[in-house]
Each structure stands twice: as C-alpha cells, then as structure tokens.
Design an enzyme around this catalytic site. Structure first.
Site, PDB file in Angstrom:
ATOM      1  N   HIS A  83       5.412   4.739  12.710  1.00 19.95           N
ATOM      2  CA  HIS A  83       5.415   4.472  11.136  1.00 19.95           C
ATOM      3  C   HIS A  83       6.511   5.701  10.529  1.00 19.95           C
ATOM      4  O   HIS A  83       6.107   6.881  10.535  1.00 19.95           O
ATOM      5  CB  HIS A  83       3.866   5.025  10.463  1.00 19.95           C
ATOM      6  CG  HIS A  83       3.702   4.964   9.371  1.00 19.95           C
ATOM      7  ND1 HIS A  83       3.061   4.023   8.768  1.00 19.95           N
ATOM      8  CD2 HIS A  83       3.870   5.684   8.168  1.00 19.95           C
ATOM      9  CE1 HIS A  83       2.954   4.157   7.137  1.00 19.95           C
ATOM     10  NE2 HIS A  83       3.454   5.226   6.893  1.00 19.95           N
ATOM     11  N   ASN A 102       8.974   4.307   3.298  1.00 21.68           N
ATOM     12  CA  ASN A 102       8.998   3.876   4.557  1.00 21.68           C
ATOM     13  C   ASN A 102      10.460   3.461   4.969  1.00 21.68           C
ATOM     14  O   ASN A 102      11.278   2.726   4.004  1.00 21.68           O
ATOM     15  CB  ASN A 102       8.042   2.797   4.974  1.00 21.68           C
ATOM     16  CG  ASN A 102       6.419   3.412   4.773  1.00 21.68           C
ATOM     17  OD1 ASN A 102       5.940   3.356   3.782  1.00 21.68           O
ATOM     18  ND2 ASN A 102       5.891   3.861   5.901  1.00 21.68           N
ATOM     19  N   CYS A 116       4.819   9.409   0.533  1.00 23.50           N
ATOM     20  CA  CYS A 116       3.601   9.610   0.199  1.00 23.50           C
ATOM     21  C   CYS A 116       3.365  10.846  -0.755  1.00 23.50           C
ATOM     22  O   CYS A 116       4.144  11.784  -0.825  1.00 23.50           O
ATOM     23  CB  CYS A 116       2.949  10.500   1.622  1.00 23.50           C
ATOM     24  SG  CYS A 116       1.400  10.867   1.815  1.00 23.50           S
ATOM     25  N   HIS A 125       8.981   7.277   7.879  1.00 27.84           N
ATOM     26  CA  HIS A 125       9.634   7.474   6.652  1.00 27.84           C
ATOM     27  C   HIS A 125      10.728   7.784   6.762  1.00 27.84           C
ATOM     28  O   HIS A 125      11.339   8.520   7.615  1.00 27.84           O
ATOM     29  CB  HIS A 125       8.811   8.250   5.825  1.00 27.84           C
ATOM     30  CG  HIS A 125       7.457   8.143   5.373  1.00 27.84           C
ATOM     31  ND1 HIS A 125       7.373   7.557   3.999  1.00 27.84           N
ATOM     32  CD2 HIS A 125       6.157   7.590   5.848  1.00 27.84           C
ATOM     33  CE1 HIS A 125       5.922   7.100   3.685  1.00 27.84           C
ATOM     34  NE2 HIS A 125       5.309   7.133   5.075  1.00 27.84           N
ATOM     35  N   ARG A 183       0.865  -1.271   0.006  1.00 30.07           N
ATOM     36  CA  ARG A 183      -0.026   0.134  -0.103  1.00 30.07           C
ATOM     37  C   ARG A 183       0.971   1.344   0.055  1.00 30.07           C
ATOM     38  O   ARG A 183       1.032   1.971  -1.037  1.00 30.07           O
ATOM     39  CB  ARG A 183      -1.014   0.068   1.216  1.00 30.07           C
ATOM     40  CG  ARG A 183      -2.010   1.169   1.101  1.00 30.07           C
ATOM     41  CD  ARG A 183      -1.663   2.456   1.541  1.00 30.07           C
ATOM     42  NE  ARG A 183      -1.009   2.528   2.918  1.00 30.07           N
ATOM     43  CZ  ARG A 183      -0.465   3.542   3.439  1.00 30.07           C
ATOM     44  NH1 ARG A 183      -0.659   4.482   2.737  1.00 30.07           N
ATOM     45  NH2 ARG A 183      -0.034   3.588   4.646  1.00 30.07           N
ATOM     46  N   ASP A 184       1.528   1.614   1.096  1.00 35.02           N
ATOM     47  CA  ASP A 184       2.301   2.643   1.193  1.00 35.02           C
ATOM     48  C   ASP A 184       3.406   2.740   0.250  1.00 35.02           C
ATOM     49  O   ASP A 184       3.773   3.851  -0.557  1.00 35.02           O
ATOM     50  CB  ASP A 184       2.838   2.956   2.639  1.00 35.02           C
ATOM     51  CG  ASP A 184       3.024   4.442   3.167  1.00 35.02           C
ATOM     52  OD1 ASP A 184       3.016   5.428   1.956  1.00 35.02           O
ATOM     53  OD2 ASP A 184       3.385   4.774   4.285  1.00 35.02           O
TER      54      ASP A 184
HETATM   55  P1  HMG Z   1     -13.048  14.302  -2.522  1.00 32.76           P
HETATM   56  O1  HMG Z   1     -12.868  14.778  -4.000  1.00 32.76           O
HETATM   57  O2  HMG Z   1     -13.296  15.288  -1.564  1.00 32.76           O
HETATM   58  O3  HMG Z   1     -14.432  13.128  -2.270  1.00 32.76           O
HETATM   59  O4  HMG Z   1     -12.172  13.121  -1.917  1.00 32.76           O
HETATM   60  P2  HMG Z   1     -15.587  13.471  -2.942  1.00 32.76           P
HETATM   61  O5  HMG Z   1     -16.756  12.722  -1.879  1.00 32.76           O
HETATM   62  O6  HMG Z   1     -16.385  14.692  -3.373  1.00 32.76           O
HETATM   63  O7  HMG Z   1     -15.734  12.561  -4.205  1.00 32.76           O
HETATM   64  C1  HMG Z   1     -15.149  12.947  -5.300  1.00 32.76           C
HETATM   65  C2  HMG Z   1     -14.949  11.824  -6.473  1.00 32.76           C
HETATM   66  O8  HMG Z   1     -14.271  10.558  -5.852  1.00 32.76           O
HETATM   67  C3  HMG Z   1     -16.495  10.982  -6.640  1.00 32.76           C
HETATM   68  O9  HMG Z   1     -16.317  10.374  -8.095  1.00 32.76           O
HETATM   69  C4  HMG Z   1     -16.506   9.821  -5.860  1.00 32.76           C
HETATM   70  O10 HMG Z   1     -17.186   8.931  -6.312  1.00 32.76           O
HETATM   71  C5  HMG Z   1     -14.924   9.297  -5.664  1.00 32.76           C
HETATM   72  P3  HMG Z   1     -16.982  11.373  -9.453  1.00 32.76           P
HETATM   73  O11 HMG Z   1     -18.466  11.589  -8.872  1.00 32.76           O
HETATM   74  O12 HMG Z   1     -16.161  12.670  -9.566  1.00 32.76           O
HETATM   75  O13 HMG Z   1     -16.702  10.441 -10.457  1.00 32.76           O
HETATM   76  N1  HMG Z   1     -14.608   8.860  -4.440  1.00 32.76           N
HETATM   77  C6  HMG Z   1     -14.357   7.629  -4.475  1.00 32.76           C
HETATM   78  N2  HMG Z   1     -13.673   6.600  -5.338  1.00 32.76           N
HETATM   79  C7  HMG Z   1     -13.381   5.410  -4.763  1.00 32.76           C
HETATM   80  N3  HMG Z   1     -13.103   5.174  -3.511  1.00 32.76           N
HETATM   81  C8  HMG Z   1     -13.327   6.151  -2.650  1.00 32.76           C
HETATM   82  C9  HMG Z   1     -14.118   7.190  -3.000  1.00 32.76           C
HETATM   83  N4  HMG Z   1     -14.413   8.462  -2.267  1.00 32.76           N
HETATM   84  C10 HMG Z   1     -14.826   9.229  -3.310  1.00 32.76           C
HETATM   85  N5  HMG Z   1     -13.337   5.728  -1.292  1.00 32.76           N
HETATM   86  C11 HMG Z   1     -11.024  11.539  -0.808  1.00 32.76           C
HETATM   87  C12 HMG Z   1     -12.024  12.780  -0.668  1.00 32.76           C
HETATM   88  C13 HMG Z   1     -11.063  11.185   0.849  1.00 32.76           C
HETATM   89  C14 HMG Z   1     -11.991  10.498  -1.331  1.00 32.76           C
HETATM   90  C15 HMG Z   1      -9.837  11.728  -1.196  1.00 32.76           C
HETATM   91  O14 HMG Z   1      -9.245  12.934  -0.964  1.00 32.76           O
HETATM   92  C16 HMG Z   1      -9.049  10.533  -1.396  1.00 32.76           C
HETATM   93  O15 HMG Z   1      -9.308   9.505  -2.032  1.00 32.76           O
HETATM   94  N6  HMG Z   1      -7.740  10.806  -0.598  1.00 32.76           N
HETATM   95  C17 HMG Z   1      -6.973   9.554  -0.337  1.00 32.76           C
HETATM   96  C18 HMG Z   1      -5.382  10.091  -0.520  1.00 32.76           C
HETATM   97  C19 HMG Z   1      -4.521   9.004  -0.208  1.00 32.76           C
HETATM   98  O16 HMG Z   1      -4.763   7.679  -0.444  1.00 32.76           O
HETATM   99  N7  HMG Z   1      -3.149   9.272   0.347  1.00 32.76           N
HETATM  100  C20 HMG Z   1      -2.234   8.371   0.713  1.00 32.76           C
HETATM  101  C21 HMG Z   1      -2.693   7.546   1.943  1.00 32.76           C
HETATM  102  S1  HMG Z   1      -2.302   8.345   3.358  1.00 32.76           S
HETATM  103  C22 HMG Z   1      -0.459   8.109   3.697  1.00 32.76           C
HETATM  104  O17 HMG Z   1      -0.039   7.635   2.955  1.00 32.76           O
HETATM  105  C23 HMG Z   1      -0.002   8.421   4.940  1.00 32.76           C
HETATM  106  C24 HMG Z   1       0.290   7.358   6.012  1.00 32.76           C
HETATM  107  O18 HMG Z   1       1.142   6.540   5.310  1.00 32.76           O
HETATM  108  C25 HMG Z   1       0.883   7.758   7.166  1.00 32.76           C
HETATM  109  C26 HMG Z   1       1.995   8.566   6.874  1.00 32.76           C
HETATM  110  O19 HMG Z   1       3.012   8.282   6.362  1.00 32.76           O
HETATM  111  O20 HMG Z   1       2.126   9.575   7.407  1.00 32.76           O
HETATM  112  C27 HMG Z   1      -1.024   6.498   6.238  1.00 32.76           C
HETATM  113 MG    MG Z   2       3.165   6.553   5.257  1.00 30.13          MG
END
Ligand code: HMG
Ligand code: MG
Length: 282
Positions: free
Chosen positions: A190, A232, A223, A192, A14-15
């Site tokens: 966690h 990571n 990220c 990086h 994933r990450d």
């Molecule tokens: P948004 O644009 O505000 O959402 O995104 P929305 O509700 O307005 O929806 C917009 C569009 O996205 C719509 O589609 C929804 O259907 C679709 P459209 O009508 O335009 O065709 N949608 C989805 N599709 C599939 N699955 C879903 C979903 N939700 C909405 N679940 C949202 C808000 C949270 C969805 C967006 O910002 C997002 O997906 N963010 C994820 C970002 C991400 O994955 N970042 C990396 C992970 S975090 C990380 O790496 C840190 C960590 O490792 C810890 C660290 O290292 O610190 C955990």
């Molecule tokens: Mg991370």
C-alpha cells in the site's frame, strides 16, 4: 514461479477521499464507486466506519454503503476501528472489513488514539465478532518503513504487528508505505507516493513476489495523520506498469482514466495520475 495475475485493490473512495477538504456529496461518492465497479476491479474499498469527529469526509458511510450497486463478484470492504464501527457496518450488511494498526506507537496514538498493544486487543474483539457474522477481515499496518513522528521503524516492529494480525485471523495484510517486502501471498503493498517512489517500490516488490497492490484512482488522497503524505499510487499508473510488464489484472485502464479525470474535476483538483494526464492530453 510467481503468478502472472495481480490483484488491484482500489482504495480511492476511502483513502483517496478521507483527506480531501472539499466534502463531496454522497451521490458523487456513490457514482464513483458505481463507475469503478464497471472497470473489472474486484475489490473496491468503499468507506470507513470511523468517528465522524476524526474523519468528517466519511460520515455518510452508511448512506454510501447502502446506496451503491453491489455487483456480484466484487468485494466492497470498509475500514472499522472498533466494535462501534463494526456494529454500524453490520447494520448495512457489510461483507468484508479492514482493521488498521501501525508499527509505530506515535502513529497509533495519533491515528486511533491508543497504543499498539491496546489496538491489538481491540482488533481481537472486532475480528471475533466479525467472524461470528461470516465477515472476512483484512489488516493494515501503517508506517512499515518510517513514521512521520518517530523516523525509522524497525522491520521487527512491523513483523510483530503482522504476526499478531495474522494470528487473529486477518486473511491479508496490507503494508502501508514504502520498501520492498516479503514474498508471502498474504501480503499486499500500500504505497503513498509522497516522495515519488511508489512505482519504483511496486516494481521492486513485484520481483519479490508481491501480487496484491492498493492504489487510488487519480492518485487521490493522503493520510490526515501523516502530514505531507500525498495520495496513494494512482491506479492508472499501476495498471500501465503492470500491463507493460505483461501482468494480467482484468481491469480496464481506459475506463479508469476517464473516471480519474471526472472525479478530479468534481474535487476541483489536479489529476495526480501521470498516465491519466498523458492520455487525456493526446
Ligand atoms: P476515541 O476518541 O478514542 O474514541 O477515538 P472513543 O471510543 O473515546 O469515542 C469518542 C467519540 O467517538 C464518541 O462520541 C464515540 O461514540 C465516537 P461522543 O460520545 O463523543 O459523541 N465513536 C464513533 N463514532 C462513529 N463510528 C465509530 C466510532 N468510535 C467512536 N466507529 C477512534 C478512537 C478509533 C474511534 C478514532 O481515533 C478514529 O475514528 N480514528 C480513525 C482515524 C482514521 O480513520 N484514519 C484514517 C484511516 S487509516 C489510514 O489512512 C492508513 C491506511 O491507509 C494505511 C497507510 O496508508 O499507511 C489504512
Ligand atoms: Mg493509506
């Protein structure tokens, strides 16, 4: 006395992969998870059910999750940002999820497009629905030591989000990034390795009693919403440190080294694990 056992959470699929430019075929992702399942790891974060517009690399989440060989005794959690993601995860019978928030307002907006307060409301809905389906939830907090947009982050901001997540029912909180943390058994670190400090912070937090660490095979990842963030801590390097220090993980380091070399080749990138490189060079 703190335990001698350390839980390693492999987040490579994933990450590690979410930020890779080269989109891997689902078959390679499935093979990666299946290989990791043979090493003794008990928790392998498999994918994320996030918007494909935000993270294209994870758009085959359902295919990957459905197709992996789920070994008894191994958890395969997935990231879920909202109810839509939970619905998709439920359709493929996911058993454990992770919600992810931040201790920094700017990062929260960049990563999940809402404020911290809004995110907590979203997490509440997700966790309640997950509980109805007997699904456990882990909580991630990003930017626990600093934020790429805001600089320093106060420990009190981290504590506030951690407290909210624990109250909502998260069974474990993974603190994203640096610094040595508290000695509660619900906390995971966690790291990086952006500034090369991941192992040093791991060592420090072991002394504080932290016994859960997230790591990514071959040090894959970074990220997408934290520019310059590298992968990571490499799982191989973590395992090496832990075994040198006399900790037990039940994970086979040599197998991990082979998998790290293989997946780096598939991605056409350098293996970021020092232990991996040193061992392969022998
Ligand atoms: P948004 O644009 O505000 O959402 O995104 P929305 O509700 O307005 O929806 C917009 C569009 O996205 C719509 O589609 C929804 O259907 C679709 P459209 O009508 O335009 O065709 N949608 C989805 N599709 C599939 N699955 C879903 C979903 N939700 C909405 N679940 C949202 C808000 C949270 C969805 C967006 O910002 C997002 O997906 N963010 C994820 C970002 C991400 O994955 N970042 C990396 C992970 S975090 C990380 O790496 C840190 C960590 O490792 C810890 C660290 O290292 O610190 C955990
Ligand atoms: Mg991370």
């Amino acid at each position: 006395k703190f335990s001698n056992y350390v839980k390693v959470v492999e987040v490579g699929p994933r990450d590690g992969l979410q930020n890779e430019k080269k989109i891997l075929p689902s078959s390679i992702k499935i093979e990666l998870i299946n290989k990791l399942s043979q090493t003794g790891l008990k928790t392998i974060e498999a994918t994320s059910f996030v918007s494909p517009k935000w993270i294209p690399q994870m758009q085959d989440n359902a295919t990957v999750f459905k197709s992996i060989d789920k070994k008894t005794g191994i958890n395969y959690p997935v990231l879920v940002p909202n109810l839509k993601g939970l619905q998709s995860a439920l359709e493929v019978s996911v058993k454990e999820i992770a919600i992810f928030g931040a201790a920094s307002e700017s990062f929260s907006h960049r990563n999940i497009n809402c404020s911290i307060e809004e995110s907590i409301k979203r997490f509440k809905e997700v966790i309640l629905e997950a509980q109805k389906n007997n699904i456990k939830t882990r909580g991630y907090i990003s930017c626990i030591a600093g934020c790429p947009y805001e600089g320093n982050i106060k420990a009190s901001a981290v504590a506030k989000v951690a407290d909210a997540m624990l109250q909502l029912g998260c069974y474990e909180i993974s603190l994203g990034d640096t610094i040595g943390v508290g000695n509660f058994e619900e906390f995971a670190l966690h790291c990086h390795d952006t500034y090369g400090q991941a192992l040093a912070n791991t060592y420090a937090s072991l002394e504080y009693g932290v016994r859960i660490f997230d790591a990514s095979v071959a040090g894959l990842g970074g990220c997408p919403y934290a520019a310059g963030a590298s992968g990571n801590l490499a799982t191989e390097d973590l395992l090496y440190l832990l075994s040198e220090q006399g900790f037990n993980t039940d994970v086979n380091l040599n197998e991990l080294i082979k998998i790290g070399e293989w997946i780096s080749g598939e991605l056409g990138r350098t293996n970021m694990s020092k232990v991996g490189l040193a061992t392969i060079a022998k």
